[in-house]
Design an enzyme around this catalytic site. Structure first.
Site, PDB file in Angstrom:
ATOM      1  N   HIS A  92      56.307  17.159  78.337  1.00  0.00           N
ATOM      2  CA  HIS A  92      57.236  16.086  78.723  1.00  0.00           C
ATOM      3  C   HIS A  92      57.028  14.827  77.878  1.00  0.00           C
ATOM      4  CE1 HIS A  92      57.204  18.062  82.977  1.00  0.00           C
ATOM      5  NE2 HIS A  92      58.273  18.476  82.306  1.00  0.00           N
TER       6      HIS A  92
ATOM      7  N   HIS B  81      56.756  11.866  85.489  1.00  0.00           N
ATOM      8  CA  HIS B  81      57.975  12.645  85.285  1.00  0.00           C
ATOM      9  C   HIS B  81      58.003  13.727  86.351  1.00  0.00           C
ATOM     10  CE1 HIS B  81      61.156  14.662  82.802  1.00  0.00           C
ATOM     11  NE2 HIS B  81      60.721  15.677  83.526  1.00  0.00           N
TER      12      HIS B  81
ATOM     13  N   ARG C 278      55.880  26.006  90.233  1.00  0.00           N
ATOM     14  CA  ARG C 278      54.563  26.136  89.606  1.00  0.00           C
ATOM     15  C   ARG C 278      53.488  25.549  90.505  1.00  0.00           C
ATOM     16  NH1 ARG C 278      56.202  23.731  83.789  1.00  0.00           N
ATOM     17  NH2 ARG C 278      58.328  23.757  84.571  1.00  0.00           N
TER      18      ARG C 278
ATOM     19  N   MET D 237      63.658  19.614  96.176  1.00  0.00           N
ATOM     20  CA  MET D 237      63.114  18.552  97.017  1.00  0.00           C
ATOM     21  C   MET D 237      64.154  18.004  97.984  1.00  0.00           C
ATOM     22  SD  MET D 237      60.506  16.763  97.942  1.00  0.00           S
ATOM     23  CE  MET D 237      59.210  16.879  96.690  1.00  0.00           C
TER      24      MET D 237
ATOM     25  N   ILE E 281      63.354  14.154  90.717  1.00  0.00           N
ATOM     26  CA  ILE E 281      62.742  13.704  91.970  1.00  0.00           C
ATOM     27  C   ILE E 281      62.347  12.237  91.859  1.00  0.00           C
ATOM     28  CG2 ILE E 281      60.788  14.008  93.532  1.00  0.00           C
ATOM     29  CD1 ILE E 281      60.749  16.977  92.729  1.00  0.00           C
TER      30      ILE E 281
ATOM     31  N   GLU F  32      66.024  12.024  77.593  1.00  0.00           N
ATOM     32  CA  GLU F  32      65.349  12.782  76.542  1.00  0.00           C
ATOM     33  C   GLU F  32      66.274  13.064  75.369  1.00  0.00           C
ATOM     34  OE1 GLU F  32      62.286  15.785  78.309  1.00  0.00           O
ATOM     35  OE2 GLU F  32      63.854  15.516  79.814  1.00  0.00           O
TER      36      GLU F  32
END
Length: 395
Positions: free
Chosen positions: A174, A202, A235, A278, A326, A379
């Protein structure tokens, strides 16, 4: 003249055509569920959003939709350069690099370190180079930003030969997002980035935190692979490595099965037994779902612990930045995390925090608190800027 940014994930492809100087976007889209059933491309047009189905669900098919959209806008000739997000660059790349046969070979050599992502990155590169053979192509590496970490932060306490012969160390990911939001936080705070010590968080389906001193990464939560660190969507984040041997013996699971489960069936999804989203978990927790409540609580607890740990790498903490899906949209996660960080001097402005959702950003800390901000990551713009700068220098 514009830069085309191509960001291929393990089952997705984001793209954007934008002005690297201003960030103005002429075209953007997202292909999802690639490699499986129900694949499609969502394109944001000037008159609204459209969805194009992908019967074959392949990267070349998704890239074909991108080319059709460029042709619809008569914009293919405007592409001055193509910037590619590449997840893993190992130790070889500490900055963006013009793509060459040697660079492609190095990206291929990093496939064992990012088996879900680097092959997809290479597919996107191949498709883009075939379509735009007369413009420069640049690889922007997730890992490059973290190559400034000191050895004390990136080395594992494992046999020296593992590092020297197999590259077993912490790399971090990231990086493009962490670098972008650190710069934006400095701008919002009205202070030079070179004088700030920040922790950036992040938080999305993949999650990581980074300690950034004077604009340079000095530690981060992800490691050899993107599996280490925080609890994420699917993960696990940090687990005792001894569980591999234990579950191999007790549950009869192979190393491949264990790795797949830790990457795809764990995290929020595994804890809740419900979902990795979430938003859905917060709703379910509010309705009394015990698994959803536990998943959110563990996520927040581990996040606060790792943010506090990053303060050790900095010595002085000037600010905390939340970003990602999130981080930018869950006021509840931010509030609960800051409550656990009260020991470090964090307090939240409840009104500012509640307002910082759905694209709104800014300072969410109360007066007298360590500065805390929500910054919307970008990004694609960061990749476009790095691409344009490298091409302009002719490197």
């Amino acid at each position: 003249m514009k830069t085309l940014v191509v960001n291929c994930g393990s089952s997705s492809m984001k793209f954007a055509l934008l002005d690297p100087a201003s960030g103005a976007v002429a075209l953007s889209g997202l292909a999802e569920r690639l490699g499986g059933a129900g694949a499609s491309v969502r394109v944001d047009r000037e008159d609204g959003r459209v969805t194009v189905p992908l019967p074959n669900g392949s990267y070349p098919e998704a890239f074909g939709v991108l080319l059709a959209e460029l042709d619809r806008l008569n914009a293919r000739a405007e592409v001055q350069a193509v910037g590619h997000r590449v997840v893993h660059g190992g130790e070889q790349f500490s900055a963006a690099s013009l793509l060459s046969p040697e660079v492609l070979k190095a990206i291929q050599a990093c496939v064992p370190l990012a088996p879900l992502h680097n092959p997809a990155n290479l597919e996107g590169i191949a498709a883009a180079q075939a379509a735009f053979c007369d413009v420069p192509h640049v690889a922007v590496f997730d890992t490059a930003f973290h190559q400034t970490m000191p050895e004390v932060a990136y080395r594992y306490a494992v046999p020296e030969a593992w590092y020297r012969e197999h590259g077993v160390r912490r790399y971090g990911f990231h990086g493009t997002s962490h670098a972008y939001v650190a710069g934006e936080a400095a701008r919002v705070l009205g202070q030079p980035l070179e004088e700030l010590n920040l922790v950036t968080a992040h938080l999305g389906n993949g999650c990581s935190v980074a300690a950034i001193a004077g604009g340079r990464s000095v530690d981060t939560s992800m490691g050899l692979t993107p599996l280490e660190g925080l609890v994420m969507g699917t993960r696990s984040g940090d687990v005792d490595p001894g569980l591999h041997d234990y579950l191999a013996r007790e549950a009869g699971l192979s190393l491949t099965e264990l790795t797949a489960a830790l990457n795809r069936e764990s995290g929020l999804k595994g804890l809740s037994g419900l979902t990795n989203d979430m938003r859905e978990l917060e709703e379910a927790a509010g309705q009394g779902h015990a698994g959803a409540r536990l998943a959110v609580q563990v996520f927040v607890y581990r996040l606060a612990k790792l943010i506090a740990g990053m303060a050790v790498a900095l010595g002085r903490l000037d600010g905390l930045v939340f970003t990602g899906g999130i981080g930018e949209n869950s006021a509840a996660v931010r509030s609960a995390t800051l409550a656990r960080l009260a020991v470090l001097g964090f307090t939240v402005d409840d009104g500012a925090n509640a307002a910082a959702v759905r694209g709104q950003s800014g300072v969410i800390s109360a007066s007298g608190s360590v500065s805390t901000l929500v910054v919307n990551t970008n990004e694609e713009w960061m990749i476009a800027r790095e691409t344009a700068e490298l091409v302009a220098r002719g490197l």
